[in-house]
Design a protein around this motif. Structure first.
Motif, PDB file in Angstrom:
ATOM      1  N   LEU A  35      11.516  62.568 -35.956  1.00 19.03           N
ATOM      2  CA  LEU A  35      11.281  62.898 -34.555  1.00 19.03           C
ATOM      3  C   LEU A  35      11.891  64.258 -34.235  1.00 19.03           C
ATOM      4  O   LEU A  35      13.042  64.532 -34.555  1.00 19.03           O
ATOM      5  CB  LEU A  35      11.914  61.832 -33.667  1.00 19.03           C
ATOM      6  N   ARG A  36      11.098  65.115 -33.612  1.00 16.48           N
ATOM      7  CA  ARG A  36      11.542  66.455 -33.256  1.00 16.48           C
ATOM      8  C   ARG A  36      11.007  66.832 -31.879  1.00 16.48           C
ATOM      9  O   ARG A  36       9.918  66.399 -31.486  1.00 16.48           O
ATOM     10  CB  ARG A  36      11.007  67.494 -34.251  1.00 16.48           C
ATOM     11  N   ILE A  37      11.780  67.647 -31.183  1.00 20.73           N
ATOM     12  CA  ILE A  37      11.326  68.241 -29.925  1.00 20.73           C
ATOM     13  C   ILE A  37      11.507  69.741 -30.067  1.00 20.73           C
ATOM     14  O   ILE A  37      12.584  70.208 -30.465  1.00 20.73           O
ATOM     15  CB  ILE A  37      12.130  67.730 -28.719  1.00 20.73           C
ATOM     16  N   TYR A  38      10.466  70.487 -29.771  1.00 18.86           N
ATOM     17  CA  TYR A  38      10.498  71.944 -29.867  1.00 18.86           C
ATOM     18  C   TYR A  38      10.179  72.548 -28.501  1.00 18.86           C
ATOM     19  O   TYR A  38       9.415  71.977 -27.731  1.00 18.86           O
ATOM     20  CB  TYR A  38       9.442  72.460 -30.856  1.00 18.86           C
ATOM     21  N   VAL A  39      10.766  73.709 -28.237  1.00 23.48           N
ATOM     22  CA  VAL A  39      10.392  74.493 -27.057  1.00 23.48           C
ATOM     23  C   VAL A  39      10.003  75.883 -27.527  1.00 23.48           C
ATOM     24  O   VAL A  39      10.370  76.319 -28.615  1.00 23.48           O
ATOM     25  CB  VAL A  39      11.525  74.560 -26.008  1.00 23.48           C
ATOM     26  N   ASP A  40       9.259  76.576 -26.674  1.00 18.67           N
ATOM     27  CA  ASP A  40       8.704  77.871 -27.048  1.00 18.67           C
ATOM     28  C   ASP A  40       9.790  78.905 -27.351  1.00 18.67           C
ATOM     29  O   ASP A  40      10.859  78.899 -26.752  1.00 18.67           O
ATOM     30  CB  ASP A  40       7.799  78.407 -25.939  1.00 18.67           C
ATOM     31  N   TYR A  41       9.488  79.764 -28.280  1.00 18.81           N
ATOM     32  CA  TYR A  41      10.300  80.940 -28.570  1.00 18.81           C
ATOM     33  C   TYR A  41       9.439  82.181 -28.454  1.00 18.81           C
ATOM     34  O   TYR A  41       9.917  83.259 -28.157  1.00 18.81           O
ATOM     35  CB  TYR A  41      10.919  80.827 -29.964  1.00 18.81           C
ATOM     36  N   SER A  42       8.175  81.980 -28.721  1.00 21.21           N
ATOM     37  CA  SER A  42       7.166  83.019 -28.512  1.00 21.21           C
ATOM     38  C   SER A  42       5.913  82.310 -28.020  1.00 21.21           C
ATOM     39  O   SER A  42       5.851  81.094 -27.999  1.00 21.21           O
ATOM     40  CB  SER A  42       6.899  83.791 -29.807  1.00 21.21           C
ATOM     41  N   GLY A  43       4.931  83.068 -27.618  1.00 21.22           N
ATOM     42  CA  GLY A  43       3.715  82.450 -27.103  1.00 21.22           C
ATOM     43  C   GLY A  43       3.887  82.054 -25.646  1.00 21.22           C
ATOM     44  O   GLY A  43       4.785  82.542 -24.961  1.00 21.22           O
ATOM     45  N   PRO A  44       3.048  81.147 -25.164  1.00 21.70           N
ATOM     46  CA  PRO A  44       3.105  80.770 -23.749  1.00 21.70           C
ATOM     47  C   PRO A  44       4.461  80.166 -23.375  1.00 21.70           C
ATOM     48  O   PRO A  44       4.997  79.315 -24.087  1.00 21.70           O
ATOM     49  CB  PRO A  44       2.001  79.718 -23.611  1.00 21.70           C
ATOM     50  N   MET A  45       5.016  80.624 -22.270  1.00 24.17           N
ATOM     51  CA  MET A  45       6.299  80.097 -21.797  1.00 24.17           C
ATOM     52  C   MET A  45       6.153  78.662 -21.339  1.00 24.17           C
ATOM     53  O   MET A  45       5.069  78.229 -20.960  1.00 24.17           O
ATOM     54  CB  MET A  45       6.821  80.955 -20.655  1.00 24.17           C
ATOM     55  N   ASP A  46       7.273  77.950 -21.377  1.00 26.06           N
ATOM     56  CA  ASP A  46       7.351  76.568 -20.907  1.00 26.06           C
ATOM     57  C   ASP A  46       6.466  75.631 -21.725  1.00 26.06           C
ATOM     58  O   ASP A  46       5.915  74.664 -21.203  1.00 26.06           O
ATOM     59  CB  ASP A  46       7.019  76.478 -19.408  1.00 26.06           C
ATOM     60  N   THR A  47       6.349  75.912 -23.030  1.00 26.37           N
ATOM     61  CA  THR A  47       5.644  75.021 -23.941  1.00 26.37           C
ATOM     62  C   THR A  47       6.660  74.089 -24.587  1.00 26.37           C
ATOM     63  O   THR A  47       7.712  74.528 -25.057  1.00 26.37           O
ATOM     64  CB  THR A  47       4.897  75.808 -25.028  1.00 26.37           C
ATOM     65  N   VAL A  48       6.353  72.798 -24.604  1.00 23.64           N
ATOM     66  CA  VAL A  48       7.220  71.781 -25.200  1.00 23.64           C
ATOM     67  C   VAL A  48       6.373  70.971 -26.177  1.00 23.64           C
ATOM     68  O   VAL A  48       5.263  70.547 -25.844  1.00 23.64           O
ATOM     69  CB  VAL A  48       7.829  70.851 -24.129  1.00 23.64           C
ATOM     70  N   VAL A  49       6.914  70.757 -27.371  1.00 28.71           N
ATOM     71  CA  VAL A  49       6.205  70.016 -28.408  1.00 28.71           C
ATOM     72  C   VAL A  49       7.068  68.848 -28.859  1.00 28.71           C
ATOM     73  O   VAL A  49       8.240  69.025 -29.191  1.00 28.71           O
ATOM     74  CB  VAL A  49       5.892  70.920 -29.626  1.00 28.71           C
ATOM     75  N   GLY A  50       6.491  67.665 -28.852  1.00 27.80           N
ATOM     76  CA  GLY A  50       7.118  66.491 -29.444  1.00 27.80           C
ATOM     77  C   GLY A  50       6.382  66.179 -30.729  1.00 27.80           C
ATOM     78  O   GLY A  50       5.152  66.220 -30.776  1.00 27.80           O
ATOM     79  N   GLN A  51       7.129  65.897 -31.789  1.00 30.38           N
ATOM     80  CA  GLN A  51       6.507  65.643 -33.103  1.00 30.38           C
ATOM     81  C   GLN A  51       7.186  64.444 -33.749  1.00 30.38           C
ATOM     82  O   GLN A  51       8.399  64.294 -33.668  1.00 30.38           O
ATOM     83  CB  GLN A  51       6.679  66.875 -33.985  1.00 30.38           C
ATOM     84  N   TRP A  52       6.402  63.589 -34.385  1.00 26.99           N
ATOM     85  CA  TRP A  52       6.940  62.434 -35.088  1.00 26.99           C
ATOM     86  C   TRP A  52       5.947  61.976 -36.133  1.00 26.99           C
ATOM     87  O   TRP A  52       4.783  62.355 -36.133  1.00 26.99           O
ATOM     88  CB  TRP A  52       7.273  61.303 -34.121  1.00 26.99           C
ATOM     89  N   GLU A  53       6.439  61.154 -37.045  1.00 23.15           N
ATOM     90  CA  GLU A  53       5.606  60.585 -38.101  1.00 23.15           C
ATOM     91  C   GLU A  53       5.621  59.074 -37.986  1.00 23.15           C
ATOM     92  O   GLU A  53       6.589  58.485 -37.530  1.00 23.15           O
ATOM     93  CB  GLU A  53       6.129  61.006 -39.476  1.00 23.15           C
ATOM     94  N   PHE A  54       4.515  58.473 -38.395  1.00 27.94           N
ATOM     95  CA  PHE A  54       4.401  57.022 -38.414  1.00 27.94           C
ATOM     96  C   PHE A  54       3.498  56.650 -39.569  1.00 27.94           C
ATOM     97  O   PHE A  54       2.734  57.468 -40.073  1.00 27.94           O
ATOM     98  CB  PHE A  54       3.868  56.484 -37.084  1.00 27.94           C
ATOM     99  N   ASP A  55       3.583  55.395 -40.004  1.00 28.15           N
ATOM    100  CA  ASP A  55       2.826  54.949 -41.168  1.00 28.15           C
ATOM    101  C   ASP A  55       1.403  54.550 -40.857  1.00 28.15           C
ATOM    102  O   ASP A  55       0.548  54.578 -41.734  1.00 28.15           O
ATOM    103  CB  ASP A  55       3.535  53.755 -41.835  1.00 28.15           C
ATOM    104  N   ASN A  56       1.142  54.176 -39.619  1.00 29.71           N
ATOM    105  CA  ASN A  56      -0.143  53.570 -39.312  1.00 29.71           C
ATOM    106  C   ASN A  56      -0.658  54.097 -37.978  1.00 29.71           C
ATOM    107  O   ASN A  56      -0.052  53.849 -36.936  1.00 29.71           O
ATOM    108  CB  ASN A  56       0.053  52.045 -39.273  1.00 29.71           C
ATOM    109  N   LEU A  57      -1.774  54.791 -38.006  1.00 30.13           N
ATOM    110  CA  LEU A  57      -2.366  55.349 -36.794  1.00 30.13           C
ATOM    111  C   LEU A  57      -2.788  54.255 -35.825  1.00 30.13           C
ATOM    112  O   LEU A  57      -2.608  54.388 -34.609  1.00 30.13           O
ATOM    113  CB  LEU A  57      -3.562  56.238 -37.160  1.00 30.13           C
ATOM    114  N   ASP A  58      -3.308  53.152 -36.336  1.00 34.69           N
ATOM    115  CA  ASP A  58      -3.691  52.035 -35.462  1.00 34.69           C
ATOM    116  C   ASP A  58      -2.476  51.485 -34.719  1.00 34.69           C
ATOM    117  O   ASP A  58      -2.566  51.148 -33.538  1.00 34.69           O
ATOM    118  CB  ASP A  58      -4.364  50.919 -36.263  1.00 34.69           C
ATOM    119  N   GLN A  59      -1.341  51.383 -35.421  1.00 34.08           N
ATOM    120  CA  GLN A  59      -0.118  50.910 -34.779  1.00 34.08           C
ATOM    121  C   GLN A  59       0.264  51.830 -33.622  1.00 34.08           C
ATOM    122  O   GLN A  59       0.633  51.372 -32.550  1.00 34.08           O
ATOM    123  CB  GLN A  59       1.027  50.853 -35.793  1.00 34.08           C
ATOM    124  N   TYR A  60       0.162  53.144 -33.840  1.00 34.39           N
ATOM    125  CA  TYR A  60       0.501  54.091 -32.784  1.00 34.39           C
ATOM    126  C   TYR A  60      -0.397  53.890 -31.562  1.00 34.39           C
ATOM    127  O   TYR A  60       0.084  53.794 -30.437  1.00 34.39           O
ATOM    128  CB  TYR A  60       0.384  55.539 -33.269  1.00 34.39           C
TER     129      TYR A  60
END
Length: 98
Positions: A35-60
């Motif tokens: 699990l990760r949370i990223y905020v912009d350093y370049s590009g459009p301001m006020d961009t927030v990205v949440g990222q994670w991995e899971f084993d099963n897309l159906d479960q998600y």
């Protein structure tokens, strides 16, 4: 792996980050990893990205659908935070190869 990318209203990125922090605790309980949370350093301001991995897309998607059906007070507050503070958002779904 999934990424959710939000372009927050100007100055509202901290609210989106706080919402992602709430989601990450829920996702950890569901067994999601990296699990990760990223905020912009370049590009459009006020961009927030949440990222994670899971084993099963159906479960998600099952978990996501259940989240939006008759949400409790905390879930509704989280939904409202995202909806009221983001201009746009989208998902990216990847297959993790290595």
């Amino acid at each position: 792996m999934m990424r959710e990318v939000f372009q927050a209203e100007r100055g509202k990125a901290p609210e989106i980050v706080a919402a992602f922090k709430t989601l990450t605790s829920m996702f950890e309980e569901a067994g999601y990893t990296n699990l990760r949370i990223y905020v912009d350093y370049s590009g459009p301001m006020d961009t927030v990205v949440g990222q994670w991995e899971f084993d099963n897309l159906d479960q998600y998607f099952t978990m996501e659908r259940q989240f939006f059906v008759n949400p409790d007070e905390n879930a509704q507050a989280l939904i409202d935070t995202m909806n009221n503070n983001a201009k746009t958002g989208y998902k990216e779904i990847y297959e993790v190869i290595q």
